[in-house]
Structures are given as C-alpha cells and as structure tokens.
Design a protein around this motif. Structure first.
Motif, PDB file in Angstrom:
ATOM      1  N   ILE A 291      24.589 -57.634 -34.408  1.00 59.93           N
ATOM      2  CA  ILE A 291      23.003 -57.576 -34.136  1.00 59.93           C
ATOM      3  C   ILE A 291      22.950 -56.865 -32.948  1.00 59.93           C
ATOM      4  O   ILE A 291      23.492 -57.037 -32.022  1.00 59.93           O
ATOM      5  CB  ILE A 291      22.628 -59.190 -34.090  1.00 59.93           C
ATOM      6  N   PRO A 292      21.472 -56.471 -32.514  1.00 58.46           N
ATOM      7  CA  PRO A 292      21.099 -55.940 -31.586  1.00 58.46           C
ATOM      8  C   PRO A 292      20.546 -56.919 -30.404  1.00 58.46           C
ATOM      9  O   PRO A 292      20.031 -58.051 -30.807  1.00 58.46           O
ATOM     10  CB  PRO A 292      19.951 -55.104 -31.940  1.00 58.46           C
ATOM     11  N   ASP A 293      20.677 -56.487 -29.163  1.00 56.51           N
ATOM     12  CA  ASP A 293      19.750 -57.404 -28.191  1.00 56.51           C
ATOM     13  C   ASP A 293      19.156 -56.133 -27.057  1.00 56.51           C
ATOM     14  O   ASP A 293      19.689 -55.914 -26.107  1.00 56.51           O
ATOM     15  CB  ASP A 293      20.875 -58.282 -27.490  1.00 56.51           C
ATOM     16  N   ASP A 294      18.329 -55.553 -27.773  1.00 60.85           N
ATOM     17  CA  ASP A 294      17.706 -54.448 -27.044  1.00 60.85           C
ATOM     18  C   ASP A 294      17.040 -54.778 -25.544  1.00 60.85           C
ATOM     19  O   ASP A 294      16.636 -53.802 -24.490  1.00 60.85           O
ATOM     20  CB  ASP A 294      16.771 -53.463 -27.757  1.00 60.85           C
ATOM     21  N   ASN A 295      16.743 -56.114 -25.499  1.00 59.99           N
ATOM     22  CA  ASN A 295      16.089 -56.469 -24.340  1.00 59.99           C
ATOM     23  C   ASN A 295      17.052 -57.153 -23.192  1.00 59.99           C
ATOM     24  O   ASN A 295      16.725 -57.681 -22.309  1.00 59.99           O
ATOM     25  CB  ASN A 295      15.049 -57.547 -24.375  1.00 59.99           C
ATOM     26  N   PHE A 296      18.333 -57.118 -23.635  1.00 63.05           N
ATOM     27  CA  PHE A 296      19.456 -57.637 -22.693  1.00 63.05           C
ATOM     28  C   PHE A 296      19.415 -59.239 -22.486  1.00 63.05           C
ATOM     29  O   PHE A 296      19.299 -59.700 -21.388  1.00 63.05           O
ATOM     30  CB  PHE A 296      19.434 -56.883 -21.386  1.00 63.05           C
ATOM     31  N   ALA A 297      18.750 -59.819 -23.415  1.00 61.37           N
ATOM     32  CA  ALA A 297      18.583 -61.162 -23.330  1.00 61.37           C
ATOM     33  C   ALA A 297      19.849 -62.020 -23.111  1.00 61.37           C
ATOM     34  O   ALA A 297      19.789 -62.833 -22.250  1.00 61.37           O
ATOM     35  CB  ALA A 297      18.138 -61.652 -24.862  1.00 61.37           C
ATOM     36  N   ILE A 298      21.022 -61.635 -23.591  1.00 60.65           N
ATOM     37  CA  ILE A 298      22.373 -62.347 -23.255  1.00 60.65           C
ATOM     38  C   ILE A 298      22.469 -62.348 -21.933  1.00 60.65           C
ATOM     39  O   ILE A 298      23.111 -63.254 -21.235  1.00 60.65           O
ATOM     40  CB  ILE A 298      23.436 -61.530 -24.033  1.00 60.65           C
ATOM     41  N   GLN A 299      22.051 -61.413 -20.948  1.00 61.15           N
ATOM     42  CA  GLN A 299      22.311 -61.375 -19.519  1.00 61.15           C
ATOM     43  C   GLN A 299      21.887 -62.569 -18.844  1.00 61.15           C
ATOM     44  O   GLN A 299      22.417 -62.913 -17.887  1.00 61.15           O
ATOM     45  CB  GLN A 299      21.372 -59.896 -19.009  1.00 61.15           C
ATOM     46  N   LYS A 300      20.883 -63.122 -19.460  1.00 63.84           N
ATOM     47  CA  LYS A 300      20.399 -64.480 -18.807  1.00 63.84           C
ATOM     48  C   LYS A 300      21.415 -65.630 -18.864  1.00 63.84           C
ATOM     49  O   LYS A 300      21.389 -66.289 -17.947  1.00 63.84           O
ATOM     50  CB  LYS A 300      19.005 -65.048 -19.792  1.00 63.84           C
ATOM     51  N   ALA A 301      22.521 -65.271 -19.713  1.00 65.11           N
ATOM     52  CA  ALA A 301      23.475 -66.576 -19.766  1.00 65.11           C
ATOM     53  C   ALA A 301      24.723 -66.257 -18.734  1.00 65.11           C
ATOM     54  O   ALA A 301      25.374 -67.193 -18.785  1.00 65.11           O
ATOM     55  CB  ALA A 301      23.750 -66.818 -21.146  1.00 65.11           C
TER      56      ALA A 301
END
Lengths: 202, 190
Positions: free
Chosen positions: B134-144
């Motif tokens: 799946i895509p994460d174009d907004n780098f959401a995973i970085q928050k964790a």
C-alpha cells in the motif's frame, strides 16, 4: 621510542579501528548508506527562461560508458527525458534514478530514453551509480565547463549544482514538458509518464 | 615500557564497543500506540483485502489485520536496496505460505514510504510481489518512528486483542536471508 610516543600511536590506531566498524555498519544498512545529508535546501534557486514549445538547447556530454551523449543522436528516433539531479551522494538524488531504472519498460513503451545529468565528474558518478545497480540509461557528466548544460537550460543554482529538473523533449527536439522541482522532493513518476503519454496522443 | 598485552586487550574491547555502536545505530524505536492508530488506505485488490482479513472500507488500521504477527516492510520504489532485496522478501512470503502453522498466523504488508499508488504498482509489477503493498505518500508512518525512516525497514508487530499491537522485532536494512529472518519471526509467535 618513548612511552608517550608509543601511546600516541596506539591511541591513533585505536581511533581508526573503533571508527572502522561504524563504516561497515552504515554500508550494510539502507539505501542512504554513504549519503551526505545537506539538510533542507532552498526549494528552487533559478528561474528558467525555457518554455514548452521552445527548441531544446543542443549539448554533447561525456558519459559513464566512455562515449558522449547528445540530443542530436535521438532526433527523429526517440523522445528524451533529461533528468538533472543536483549532486551525487545526496538523499533524493540517490533514489531518483534507481526508480527510473525499474520503470524501464514504461519508458521504452513510450519510445523514450532517459538521460541522467549531474554536475559531478565521471569518477564520482561512476562510484555513485554503482550503488544503484545497472542503470539502463546513459549518465552524463556536466562537470566541465562546470554546469554548462544546466546553465543552458537555466537551472544552474548559485552554489554550482543544478536544480532537480525534468525536461521532456520530443523527437523533433522540442521541449514538451518542464518540471523544475523542489530540490528536496522526489518528482512523482506518474507526472512524468503522463507527460510522455501525451506525446503519443498529440 | 608499555605492556603490549594490556594495549592489545584495550584495542579488542574498543573494537567490540565500535561494533556495539553499529547495533545501537540500527536500533529503531517505534511508538506502538501511534502505529496502532495510523490509518492507511485499504488495498484495492479484493484478494489482498481477504488475505489481511479486512472488511470493506477505504481505510484500515494495523490492529484490524487478522493475524497474530504482521511483518510490515517499509520500502520505496526508488530505493535500490529495496529493489535488490525484493527477491528475498518475496521468498519470505513464499516460505510463510508453505508452512501451514505460519500461513494464517503471520501476514505480510508492504508500505511504500513516500510512494504514490502508481509508484507502488510499478514496484509490485516489476518484482511480482504477491503480498499486499500500500502507498504512504504522506510519510504517515514516520509519526510512529523515533528516527528518520531508512528503507528497507521491517517491523514485526504482534497483534493483540482490543486493537492494540506490540512491536516485537525491528530490522533496518535488507533481510538477505529469508530463512534466517523467518526463524527469528517464528520465535516471536511463542
């Protein structure tokens, strides 16, 4: 030799030995191993006067494979994507061309060749691109006269590197798409592919 | 005169300390609560949705995946090491499918960090990836994550009742040997 001299040499040796494993550590980890992070840069530092519809400035540059590459050699044969990247061994640049590398089928289907251009010299580009796998497209050095081609395209920044820029040039040598991108960010692949698809329909 | 044996011992200790620093540099801290709360786009492919045990809906959170362990691969289409490692990662998935005890217990999910759906699809097709990406174009995973994401990174997550999760293993860098990595993962099932 005095004890002091021996101890100095030993401390130097220890310093080297202790630092060496860190080099191994970074080399074995991710894509940005050996990458210099310049931090967040001014997104754009130039304003090109080149416009869609203009004839693309001709050039001839030395390539990694030993020859030279010019726009002229693709005239009436292939569309050309000029991918200018600012500098070797920096974060975004080190991934942009590997991305184009695995998209080879997409470019070829659209009768297009990519030419990668950087202001770095050939030895630097050689070492850098070896980390990317085998690139299918020519990589050209715009090192000397420094950044002359980037200058022709109006994208040589004041610190001597180029913008992160994409130019799509059709088979007649006309500029059909320009994306002078935020230097800190990766251009989306689909935007480039869409621009190439438009050439097929026109 | 300096005792060379003592000097030798100091050098060895410092060398080991140096290698220790490598491990520290590779350690990644993950905030499990933030990770559990992140919303991702559901895979569009029905078979992928089914594999993850997700019901209809545009979004999902990791604790909704039906498995005991979830291997999350953080990759990028642009990352040459992810490209080089794609074969080993595919092999890991094949191995999981071949072991009945693991097939339903351990699932895999790739998250294309900074990648658009189009870019994720290029990676999927190029390397014939058969698990969901799946895509994460907004780098959401970085928050964790405590540190800037390096790709590839693997997070092995234990999914527990009540929408919680626990990160039981992290690996920064390519897996190279899928069999060895699988052993480490299987040990976390106990």
């Amino acid at each position: 030799m005095s004890n002091k001299a021996i101890l100095t040499k030993i401390f130097f040796l220890v310093f080297v030995i202790v630092l060496a494993p860190r080099g191994v550590c970074w080399a074995s980890t991710p894509a940005d191993s050996g990458i210099y992070d310049p931090g967040n840069l001014k997104p754009m530092d130039t304003s090109t006067s080149l416009k869609v519809g203009d004839v693309a400035p001709e050039f001839s540059l030395p390539t990694l494979s030993g020859g030279a590459v010019s726009l002229d050699q693709y005239r009436n044969k292939k569309n050309v994507v000029l991918s200018f990247v600012p500098a070797a061994w920096t974060p975004v640049c080190s991934q942009q061309w590997p991305g184009y590398n695995i998209a080879r089928d997409l470019f070829e289907k659209l009768d297009t060749v990519v030419i990668g251009i950087s202001v770095d010299n050939i030895p630097t580009l050689h070492a850098w691109t070896r980390e990317m796998g085998n690139l299918w497209f020519p990589v050209a050095s715009d090192f000397w006269p420094h950044g002359a081609v980037a200058q022709k395209y109006g994208i040589l920044r004041s610190d001597g590197v180029s913008e992160r820029a994409l130019f799509v040039i059709d088979k007649k040598g006309v500029v059909r798409f320009i994306d002078v991108h935020d230097i800190n960010k990766m251009p989306k692949l689909e935007d480039l592919i869409k621009a190439l698809e438009k050439l097929q329909t026109n | 005169m300096v005792n060379m044996r003592i000097v030798g011992a100091i050098i060895i200790v410092l060398m080991l300390a140096g290698f220790g620093l490598c491990d520290v540099a590779k350690t990644l801290s993950v905030n499990a609560d933030i990770l559990a709360d992140l919303k991702f786009n559901s895979p569009e492919n029905l078979a992928e949705k089914k594999y993850l045990g997700l019901s209809d809906g545009k979004n999902f959170r990791l604790p909704q995946v039906k498995a005991r362990l979830l291997i999350v691969q953080l990759f990028s289409m642009y990352c040459p090491i992810c490209q080089r490692d794609a074969h080993a990662v595919n092999e890991l998935h094949s191995l999981l499918q071949k072991v009945p005890g693991l097939r339903d217990e351990v699932k895999m999910l790739g998250i294309g960090v900074g990648n658009t759906p189009y870019e994720v699809n290029v990676f999927r097709e190029k390397f014939k990836v058969s698990f969901p990406l799946i895509p994460d174009d907004n780098f959401a995973i970085q928050k964790a994550l405590s540190d800037e994401i390096r790709t590839p990174t693997f997070l092995v997550v234990k999914l527990t009742a009540g929408g919680k999760l626990e990160v039981v293993l992290t690996k920064v860098g390519e897996i190279k040997e899928s069999g060895e990595f699988l052993k480490k993962i299987a040990a976390k099932l106990n």
